[in-house]
Design a protein around this motif. Structure first.
Motif, PDB file in Angstrom:
ATOM      1  N   ASN A 177       0.543  -1.115  -0.073  1.00 50.16           N
ATOM      2  CA  ASN A 177       0.169  -0.170   0.461  1.00 50.16           C
ATOM      3  C   ASN A 177       0.849   1.279  -0.521  1.00 50.16           C
ATOM      4  O   ASN A 177      -0.135   2.258  -0.032  1.00 50.16           O
ATOM      5  N   TRP A 178       2.289   1.146   0.162  1.00 55.20           N
ATOM      6  CA  TRP A 178       2.864   2.291   0.173  1.00 55.20           C
ATOM      7  C   TRP A 178       3.179   2.784  -1.352  1.00 55.20           C
ATOM      8  O   TRP A 178       3.222   4.229  -1.558  1.00 55.20           O
ATOM      9  N   ILE A 179       2.558   1.612  -1.692  1.00 50.45           N
ATOM     10  CA  ILE A 179       2.802   2.796  -3.522  1.00 50.45           C
ATOM     11  C   ILE A 179       1.793   3.551  -4.121  1.00 50.45           C
ATOM     12  O   ILE A 179       1.886   4.566  -4.686  1.00 50.45           O
ATOM     13  N   GLY A 204       6.470  -9.966   5.467  1.00 51.36           N
ATOM     14  CA  GLY A 204       8.051 -10.054   6.250  1.00 51.36           C
ATOM     15  C   GLY A 204       9.096  -9.304   6.577  1.00 51.36           C
ATOM     16  O   GLY A 204       8.412  -8.190   5.838  1.00 51.36           O
ATOM     17  N   THR A 205      10.165  -9.510   7.491  1.00 50.72           N
ATOM     18  CA  THR A 205      11.055  -8.398   7.651  1.00 50.72           C
ATOM     19  C   THR A 205      11.705  -8.456   6.839  1.00 50.72           C
ATOM     20  O   THR A 205      12.466  -7.478   6.580  1.00 50.72           O
ATOM     21  N   LYS A 221      12.158  -2.598   3.270  1.00 49.40           N
ATOM     22  CA  LYS A 221      11.460  -3.735   4.274  1.00 49.40           C
ATOM     23  C   LYS A 221      10.536  -2.662   5.308  1.00 49.40           C
ATOM     24  O   LYS A 221       9.841  -3.320   5.775  1.00 49.40           O
ATOM     25  N   GLN A 222      10.906  -1.609   6.171  1.00 47.69           N
ATOM     26  CA  GLN A 222      10.305  -0.692   6.871  1.00 47.69           C
ATOM     27  C   GLN A 222       8.415  -0.234   6.126  1.00 47.69           C
ATOM     28  O   GLN A 222       8.140  -0.138   6.717  1.00 47.69           O
ATOM     29  N   ASP A 226       5.876  -1.057   7.622  1.00 43.03           N
ATOM     30  CA  ASP A 226       4.579  -0.297   8.238  1.00 43.03           C
ATOM     31  C   ASP A 226       3.271  -0.285   7.673  1.00 43.03           C
ATOM     32  O   ASP A 226       2.928   0.088   8.278  1.00 43.03           O
ATOM     33  N   CYS A 227       3.117  -0.194   6.402  1.00 46.89           N
ATOM     34  CA  CYS A 227       1.666   0.134   5.726  1.00 46.89           C
ATOM     35  C   CYS A 227       1.089  -1.023   5.789  1.00 46.89           C
ATOM     36  O   CYS A 227      -0.033  -0.817   6.154  1.00 46.89           O
TER      37      CYS A 227
END
Length: 276
Positions: A177-179, A204-205, A221-222, A226-227
């Motif tokens: 969803n960051w996109i 996953g991390t 990765k973050q 986050d999202c």
């Protein structure tokens, strides 16, 4: 490989997409003894990226979701019909993104995204009615689930809201969803969510791949973690009971079908918990 080996039947259809004037492959995995149990109707699980779910030989990464072994090796799962809807290949990012991508380092002359609502409409007004007409389904929302990963997870999250009256279970793997985060955040904030939906979420991390790096700055990765956590909070804020959400953050797992396949049985088990 001989499909009869699995005692499951995989059927193929080509369904017309009016807005693109082309056909899209849709495959239907029927449960064991479907042809014999003529009085029985079945829940349906719709899965995006259909090329990647059944056979590793045709999967993008060379490793599939292993849907057939997942069903074979977990006999406690209720019998279900699984529908794999192929993606559009090079046009995948446009079909799986409901909004234009504006939060990325793309050159100004490149436009991506924005066709997700049209594709979602194809799934819900062409694919689902076709499946319900030609197969013995339990067509109500409580016995209808949808699963997607990455951009397919974005689309699943969107469709779970837009078509909440028809989809009762969501499997969201590696949400990206960051996109289009601003557009999604605005969308989910103004919509009434369905407190009866069940939502399985995992991340996953070690998420993120080379394709992602062309679409954002910062720590991939973050961004995935986050999202995912934000979506989890948005569901709770929207009155989805915490017991109806399963959130998993898996250490060291990456952004690929191998990770998603590993946890598919758990997802199916959670989404089917209340199936009768």
């Amino acid at each position: 490989m001989n499909q009869s080996y699995f005692y499951l039947k995989l059927e193929t259809h080509q369904l017309h997409m009016s807005y693109k004037n082309e056909k899209r492959r849709v495959r239907v995995l029927l449960p064991k003894n479907y042809d014999k149990d003529e009085a029985q109707n079945y829940p349906v699980v719709y899965m995006h990226d259909g090329q990647n779910i059944f056979y590793s030989s045709e999967a993008y990464s060379g490793y599939s979701w292993k849907v057939i072994p997942a069903i074979k090796q977990n006999p406690d799962l209720p019998k279900m019909i699984v529908v794999g809807i192929d993606n559009a290949g090079q046009d995948r990012i446009n079909e799986y993104t409901p909004w234009k991508i504006t939060e990325s380092p793309l050159p100004e002359d490149i436009e991506l995204g924005g066709k997700g609502a049209e594709f979602a409409e194809f799934v819900m007004t062409v694919v689902k009615p076709y499946i319900d007409k030609h197969y013995r389904t339990k067509s109500d929302k409580y016995h209808t689930a949808m699963i997607g990963s990455s951009l397919g997870g974005n689309l699943t999250a969107f469709m779970g809201i837009e078509y909440k009256d028809k989809i009762g279970g969501l499997g969201i793997f590696s949400l990206a969803n960051w996109i289009t985060s601003k557009a999604f955040d605005s969308y989910i904030a103004r919509k009434e969510l369905d407190p009866e939906q069940r939502v399985y979420i995992q991340v996953g991390t070690q998420e993120g791949d080379d394709a992602d790096r062309h679409l954002m700055y910062g720590n991939m990765k973050q961004a995935y973690i986050d999202c995912t956590l934000k979506y989890y909070k948005q569901l709770i804020k929207g009155s989805v009971p915490i017991d109806s959400i399963r959130l998993n953050i898996f250490a060291d797992e990456e952004h690929n079908e191998k990770a998603w396949a590993k946890h598919l049985p758990e997802c199916l088990r959670f989404l089917s918990e209340n199936w009768s």
